[in-house]
Design a protein around this motif. Structure first.
Motif, PDB file in Angstrom:
ATOM      1  N   GLU A   1       0.966  -1.154   0.091  1.00 48.95           N
ATOM      2  CA  GLU A   1       0.040   0.055   0.052  1.00 48.95           C
ATOM      3  C   GLU A   1       0.910   1.354  -0.044  1.00 48.95           C
ATOM      4  N   GLY A   2       2.022   1.241   0.884  1.00 53.89           N
ATOM      5  CA  GLY A   2       2.713   2.532   0.941  1.00 53.89           C
ATOM      6  C   GLY A   2       3.575   2.830  -0.488  1.00 53.89           C
ATOM      7  N   ARG A   3       3.893   1.595  -1.198  1.00 50.24           N
ATOM      8  CA  ARG A   3       4.775   1.931  -2.322  1.00 50.24           C
ATOM      9  C   ARG A   3       3.675   2.408  -3.273  1.00 50.24           C
ATOM     10  N   THR A   4       2.682   2.040  -3.276  1.00 52.31           N
ATOM     11  CA  THR A   4       1.779   2.415  -4.593  1.00 52.31           C
ATOM     12  C   THR A   4       0.767   3.578  -4.488  1.00 52.31           C
ATOM     13  N   ALA A   5       1.200   4.227  -3.141  1.00 50.61           N
ATOM     14  CA  ALA A   5       0.342   5.348  -2.748  1.00 50.61           C
ATOM     15  C   ALA A   5       0.553   6.838  -3.243  1.00 50.61           C
ATOM     16  N   THR A   6       1.690   7.012  -3.810  1.00 52.87           N
ATOM     17  CA  THR A   6       2.066   8.172  -4.631  1.00 52.87           C
ATOM     18  C   THR A   6       2.641   7.862  -6.065  1.00 52.87           C
ATOM     19  N   LEU A   7       2.362   9.282  -6.634  1.00 54.62           N
ATOM     20  CA  LEU A   7       2.697   9.181  -7.990  1.00 54.62           C
ATOM     21  C   LEU A   7       4.314   9.153  -8.223  1.00 54.62           C
ATOM     22  N   ARG A   8       5.162   9.685  -7.458  1.00 53.71           N
ATOM     23  CA  ARG A   8       6.494   9.517  -7.491  1.00 53.71           C
ATOM     24  C   ARG A   8       6.951   8.744  -6.198  1.00 53.71           C
ATOM     25  N   PRO A   9       8.028   7.867  -6.144  1.00 47.70           N
ATOM     26  CA  PRO A   9       8.369   7.303  -4.858  1.00 47.70           C
ATOM     27  C   PRO A   9       8.611   8.135  -3.957  1.00 47.70           C
ATOM     28  N   ASN A  10       8.183   7.697  -2.805  1.00 48.00           N
ATOM     29  CA  ASN A  10       8.220   8.698  -1.581  1.00 48.00           C
ATOM     30  C   ASN A  10       8.547   7.758  -0.294  1.00 48.00           C
ATOM     31  N   GLN A  11       9.657   7.714   0.050  1.00 51.37           N
ATOM     32  CA  GLN A  11      10.278   6.802   1.275  1.00 51.37           C
ATOM     33  C   GLN A  11       9.683   7.155   2.228  1.00 51.37           C
ATOM     34  N   GLU A  12       9.432   8.254   2.791  1.00 58.81           N
ATOM     35  CA  GLU A  12       8.681   8.763   4.152  1.00 58.81           C
ATOM     36  C   GLU A  12       7.361   8.291   4.183  1.00 58.81           C
ATOM     37  N   VAL A  13       6.499   8.232   3.164  1.00 59.50           N
ATOM     38  CA  VAL A  13       5.264   7.654   3.022  1.00 59.50           C
ATOM     39  C   VAL A  13       5.424   6.138   3.374  1.00 59.50           C
ATOM     40  N   VAL A  14       6.305   5.442   2.635  1.00 58.23           N
ATOM     41  CA  VAL A  14       6.605   4.049   2.748  1.00 58.23           C
ATOM     42  C   VAL A  14       6.878   3.657   4.246  1.00 58.23           C
ATOM     43  N   GLU A  15       7.711   4.600   4.960  1.00 63.77           N
ATOM     44  CA  GLU A  15       8.141   4.078   6.051  1.00 63.77           C
ATOM     45  C   GLU A  15       6.772   4.462   7.210  1.00 63.77           C
ATOM     46  N   SER A  16       6.325   5.256   7.001  1.00 64.11           N
ATOM     47  CA  SER A  16       4.836   5.510   7.656  1.00 64.11           C
ATOM     48  C   SER A  16       3.946   4.503   7.700  1.00 64.11           C
ATOM     49  N   PHE A  17       3.904   3.765   6.586  1.00 67.24           N
ATOM     50  CA  PHE A  17       3.099   2.673   6.291  1.00 67.24           C
ATOM     51  C   PHE A  17       3.846   1.674   7.034  1.00 67.24           C
ATOM     52  N   THR A  18       4.762   1.383   6.801  1.00 67.13           N
ATOM     53  CA  THR A  18       5.514   0.226   7.540  1.00 67.13           C
ATOM     54  C   THR A  18       5.904   0.190   9.055  1.00 67.13           C
ATOM     55  N   GLU A  19       5.882   1.317   9.555  1.00 68.39           N
ATOM     56  CA  GLU A  19       6.049   1.169  10.929  1.00 68.39           C
ATOM     57  C   GLU A  19       5.365   0.253  11.747  1.00 68.39           C
ATOM     58  N   PRO A  20       5.883  -0.753  12.517  1.00 68.26           N
ATOM     59  CA  PRO A  20       5.416  -1.797  13.033  1.00 68.26           C
ATOM     60  C   PRO A  20       4.089  -1.794  13.651  1.00 68.26           C
TER      61      PRO A  20
ATOM     62  N   GLU B   1      -1.206  15.752 -11.186  1.00 64.18           N
ATOM     63  CA  GLU B   1       0.042  15.137 -10.927  1.00 64.18           C
ATOM     64  C   GLU B   1       0.053  14.543  -9.636  1.00 64.18           C
ATOM     65  N   ALA B   2      -0.693  13.718  -9.562  1.00 62.32           N
ATOM     66  CA  ALA B   2      -0.974  13.065  -8.078  1.00 62.32           C
ATOM     67  C   ALA B   2      -1.462  11.443  -8.000  1.00 62.32           C
ATOM     68  N   GLY B   3      -1.176  10.952  -7.032  1.00 61.78           N
ATOM     69  CA  GLY B   3      -1.807   9.428  -6.926  1.00 61.78           C
ATOM     70  C   GLY B   3      -2.597   9.618  -5.792  1.00 61.78           C
ATOM     71  N   HIS B   4      -2.292   8.722  -4.564  1.00 62.68           N
ATOM     72  CA  HIS B   4      -3.458   8.643  -3.768  1.00 62.68           C
ATOM     73  C   HIS B   4      -3.025   9.464  -2.375  1.00 62.68           C
ATOM     74  N   ALA B   5      -1.877   9.544  -1.915  1.00 65.05           N
ATOM     75  CA  ALA B   5      -1.488   9.880  -0.501  1.00 65.05           C
ATOM     76  C   ALA B   5      -1.834  11.347  -0.154  1.00 65.05           C
ATOM     77  N   SER B   6      -2.245  11.760   0.908  1.00 62.33           N
ATOM     78  CA  SER B   6      -2.652  13.028   1.404  1.00 62.33           C
ATOM     79  C   SER B   6      -1.719  14.188   1.267  1.00 62.33           C
ATOM     80  N   ARG B   7      -0.376  13.445   1.395  1.00 61.99           N
ATOM     81  CA  ARG B   7       0.809  14.418   1.206  1.00 61.99           C
ATOM     82  C   ARG B   7       1.272  15.122  -0.093  1.00 61.99           C
ATOM     83  N   GLU B   8       0.810  14.483  -1.020  1.00 60.38           N
ATOM     84  CA  GLU B   8       1.502  14.962  -2.375  1.00 60.38           C
ATOM     85  C   GLU B   8       0.938  16.596  -2.628  1.00 60.38           C
TER      86      GLU B   8
END
Length: 323
Positions: free
Chosen positions: A201-220, A290-297
């Protein structure tokens, strides 16, 4: 371009007991005498984050955040018992009454848009307006697109990592296979599945890769509640009747609404927003180029803050709505 309002701290925090065993974390920030707005987080199971109260002018809005059953700081964590869409709708109504709010604006993205819409269709007389991002109608076709076949063809490399924890003979039904792993007794298997589910989910949430978003999704802590609760809801078709939100769109007729949706949203494709807009004449649809799904784009943030500012202005010109 509008950017986030400055960081603020809550002026009040609450733990509100609802149906056992659930206790909900709720906080309030901004102006105690301002326009009440409820931030409805996604997932289900994601919990609220540090940016979520920053979509609203704190001079104008009384900002209410809450973590839904099993999510964030609500207890018990990742709990599935008595956790359904209808229960969450009643939780929202109970929070409204507990805080002494007559009517409020609902602001929700992704699953938060789903829950906001179902609440508004259940209690339209309590809703001043809706600001919704990344519309998720929760139809079977939407779930199959993201968890079985569709998005997998756009991100075959990420999909390979997603299916890896699931034995090959179970991959014909990924949602149910993941649900079994996420609710089994093997805690290592449970956490492995939770991280893989959330990483997809985190990897596909943004149009451009965003490691901060990925890390927020995968925080245990977040990954476990997100994956367990999402799988629980999705194997049950989100506890909704077939096409329920579009079927009941007429109940939104007197509610003003703004829909913000990324053109390249892979998690919740644009047809979700487009069909809702067509069924809801009082809505305004903003497709962000120029956006995907995430609220932070950046484009999404700009459109959402414009919407909160405009709604505050509109409600200020209609003080009878706030009475």
């Amino acid at each position: 371009m509008h950017t986030f309002f400055p960081e603020i701290k809550p002026y009040q925090r609450h733990i509100i007991a609802v149906e056992p065993p659930h206790e909900l974390y709720v906080d309030e920030s901004g102006n105690p005498d301002g326009i009440p707005v409820l931030f409805v987080h996604g997932g289900p199971g994601a919990g609220c984050g540090k940016f979520d109260r920053r979509f609203f002018d704190p001079q104008i809005y009384r900002i209410v955040l809450f973590d839904q059953r099993g999510a964030g700081r609500s207890r018990p964590h990742a709990e599935l018992q008595t956790n359904s869409t209808q229960k969450l709708v009643e939780d929202i109504e109970f929070i409204r009454k507990t805080l002494g709010i007559d009517k409020w604006v609902l602001f929700g993205g992704s699953w938060g848009s789903t829950l906001s819409l179902v609440y508004a269709q259940t209690y339209p007389e309590r809703v001043l307006g809706l600001i919704l991002r990344g519309i998720f109608l929760c139809r079977p076709v939407d779930l199959l697109w993201f968890y079985q076949e569709g998005a997998s063809r756009l991100f075959p490399d990420y999909w390979e990592d997603f299916i890896q924890p699931i034995p090959e003979e179970e991959r014909h039904d990924m949602m149910n296979a993941y649900y079994r792993h996420l609710t089994g007794d093997n805690q290592i298997q449970q956490m492995t599945a939770a991280k893989a589910w959330s990483l997809w989910e985190g990897r596909t949430a943004t149009l451009r890769p965003n490691q901060e978003v990925v890390e927020s999704f995968t925080e245990p802590h977040r990954a476990l509640s997100l994956a367990r609760i999402e799988a629980h809801y999705f194997v049950n078709n989100a506890f909704l009747e077939e096409n329920q939100i579009l079927r009941d769109a007429h109940k939104l007729a007197d509610i003003p609404g703004v829909i913000v949706h990324g053109r390249y949203d892979v998690i919740c494709p644009l047809d979700n927003a487009y069909l809702l807009h067509k069924a809801w004449p009082g809505s305004e649809l903003n497709i962000i180029r120029e956006a995907g799904h995430a609220s932070r784009e950046a484009g999404i943030v700009d459109a959402l803050i414009r919407a909160t500012n405009d709604m505050a202005k509109d409600l200020g010109e209609r003080p009878d709505q706030l009475a």
